[in-house]
Enzyme design. Structure first.
Site, mmCIF file in Angstrom:
data_model
loop_
_atom_site.group_PDB
_atom_site.id
_atom_site.type_symbol
_atom_site.label_atom_id
_atom_site.label_comp_id
_atom_site.label_asym_id
_atom_site.label_seq_id
_atom_site.Cartn_x
_atom_site.Cartn_y
_atom_site.Cartn_z
ATOM 1 C CE1 TYR A 181 -3.655 2.641 1.023
ATOM 2 C CE2 TYR A 181 -1.816 3.593 2.224
ATOM 3 C CZ TYR A 181 -3.079 3.710 1.691
ATOM 4 O OH TYR A 181 -3.760 4.878 1.810
ATOM 5 C CD GLU B 271 -6.339 4.530 -0.578
ATOM 6 O OE1 GLU B 271 -6.270 4.603 0.667
ATOM 7 O OE2 GLU B 271 -7.417 4.351 -1.184
#
Length: 390
Positions: free
Chosen positions: A112, A200
Site C-alpha cells: 500500500y 492512493e
C-alpha cells in the site's frame, strides 16, 4: 473532486509511475476489442473493472478476471449497467457506465502507498504499508504500527532518503529499491503538481519478475485549486455525484446532502457546522450542509432554497443567517421569492441577526407567508426539530 481509476492512472503515467496496460470502454463491443488488443500484445489474462467513485468494487462483484476474449466480453455485458453496491456507495449503489479493461500481472506481493494532507501537521504525509489490498482504515484500527509514515516538507518535496526508508520498510528486494524510489517520487510529484488532496495506490504490487506497478489508483483534488487546472476540471464525472450537489455547484453554493429531515440554509461554513450541531443537540437530524456564502445575492438564495427543497426527506427548514457581507434584507427577499416560487408547504424557521436585521424581519412579516421567527440558535433548533416531527 474525485476521478475514476483509469483517469488517475493516465495522470500517474505522465509522472513516470508504472501502471498496467489498459483501456477505458463504455460498450461491450469496445470491451471485446480492448481485450483482444491486450491478448494480441501478450497478456495472459485481463481484468474487467467497474469504474465508479467508490471503493470495495471487487467485493461487490465489479472486478472480474477473464482468461479469453469471449469471457471478457461476457463479463463486460454483465457488469456494464449493473447497480454496484459497495460499503462506500451505500445501499442505493451506483450504476456502472464505464469499464477498465486491463492486463493481468504475475503478482508476488500486494502493498500500500498513499499521500494525504495531515491537517494537524499542516503538511503532506506519505504512508506505506505491507498490508496492501486491505482497507487502510482497517489496518490503522487493527495494527497502526503496520503503517509507516514520512512527513514531507512542501518546500523540499519527497526526498530520496525518505523514499528509501519507505521502500526498505516494505521489505522490497535490493534491486527493487531504486525503482521504488522513482515510483514514489513520481507519485508525490503527481500529488503536489495537481493540488491533490489524496493519492492512493492500493494495491501497489511487486511482480514475480521483479517489476513494480500501481495496480489500482485513486486520486482526489482540492476543489478550490481547480481554477488552475482546466484539464483536470474536464475529468469531472457529474453522473457519479449527487444531483443536488451538482446543481448547487453551478451557483457556487456549498451543499452536501445528509440523511436527516431538517433542511439547513446558513451563511458561513463555521456557522453551518454549529447549526448542524445544535440541531443534533435538540434531538434532530440535519438533512444537509448548505453554506450560501458571505456574499450571496437574492438569486443565489433562491437557487439554494430550491435545491434544499428538492430533497424529499426534508420536513422542515431552518434558515440561520448572520448578516455581515450578506445583508439580512437581501436574504429575506430571496427567501420570500423562493417560497412563493416553490409554493412551499413546509414549516420554515428563521434565526436572523446582523446588518439590516429589522428590515429583514419586516420583509418576512409583510410577505403574508407563515414563517416562524426564532430569537436564538437554541430556540431555532428546538422549533425546527419540533416542526419536523409534527
Amino acid at each position: 473532486m474525485k476521478i475514476h481509476e483509469y483517469q488517475a492512472k493516465q495522470i500517474l503515467k505522465k509522472y513516470g509511475v508504472p501502471v498496467p496496460r489498459g483501456e477505458m470502454v463504455e460498450t461491450v463491443a469496445q470491451a471485446e476489442a480492448a481485450a483482444q488488443k491486450l491478448f494480441d500484445a501478450g497478456a495472459t489474462g485481463v481484468v474487467v473493472k467497474a469504474q465508479i467513485h467508490a471503493g470495495g468494487r471487487g467485493k461487490g462483484g465489479g472486478v472480474k478476471l477473464a482468461k479469453s476474449v469471449p469471457e471478457a466480453a461476457d463479463l463486460a455485458s454483465k457488469i456494464l449497467g449493473m447497480n454496484l453496491v459497495t460499503h462506500q456507495t451505500g445501499p442505493e449503489g451506483r450504476i456502472v457506465q464505464r469499464l477498465l479493461i486491463e492486463e493481468t500481472l504475475p503478482i508476488e506481493k500486494e502493498l500500500y502507498l498513499g499521500i494525504v494532507i495531515d491537517r494537524a501537521e499542516a503538511r503532506p504525509v506519505f504512508m506505506a504499508s505491507s498490508a496492501g489490498g486491505m482497507e487502510i482504515e482497517e489496518v490503522a484500527a487493527e495494527n497502526p504500527d503496520a503503517i509507516r509514515k514520512e512527513y514531507i516538507d512542501p518546500g523540499m518535496g519527497l526526498e530520496a532518503f525518505q523514499a528509501r526508508k519507505l521502500a526498505f520498510a516494505l521489505g522490497l528486494k535490493p534491486e527493487q529499491i531504486n525503482p521504488a524510489v522513482q515510483l514514489m517520487t513520481g507519485l508525490y510529484k503527481a500529488f503536489a503538481q495537481t493540488d491533490g488532496s489524496l493519492v492512493e495506490i492500493n494495491p501497489f504490487i511487486t511482480c514475480k519478475d521483479g517489476r513494480l506497478f500501481a495496480l489500482d489508483a485513486k486520486m482526489t483534488f482540492d476543489d478550490n485549486a481547480l481554477f488552475r487546472y482546466p484539464e483536470l476540471r474536464e475529468l469531472r464525472d457529474t453522473a457519479e455525484e449527487d444531483p443536488l450537489e451538482v446543481e448547487a455547484s453551478k451557483y457556487k453554493l456549498n451543499y452536501i446532502k445528509l440523511d436527516g429531515n431538517v433542511g439547513c440554509m446558513v451563511n458561513g461554513a463555521g456557522l453551518a457546522m454549529a447549526t448542524m450541531d445544535i440541531i443534533k443537540y435538540a434531538a434532530g437530524m440535519p438533512a444537509n450542509f448548505l453554506d450560501v456564502g458571505g456574499g450571496a445575492n437574492a438569486e443565489q438564495v433562491t437557487h439554494a432554497f430550491e435545491i434544499l427543497l428538492s430533497d424529499k426527506n426534508v420536513k422542515a427548514v431552518l434558515i440561520n443567517i448572520f448578516g455581515g457581507i450578506l445583508r439580512v434584507d437581501t436574504l429575506a427577499n430571496g427567501v420570500v421569492e423562493a417560497a412563493k416560487k416553490t409554493k412551499i408547504q413546509l414549516p420554515i424557521v428563521l434565526r436572523l441577526e446582523g446588518t439590516n436585521v429589522e428590515q429583514g424581519r419586516e420583509i418576512l412579516k409583510q410577505s403574508g407567508l407563515n414563517f416562524i421567527v426564532a430569537q436564538t440558535m437554541k430556540d431555532a433548533a428546538e422549533k425546527v426539530v419540533a416542526a419536523a416531527k409534527a
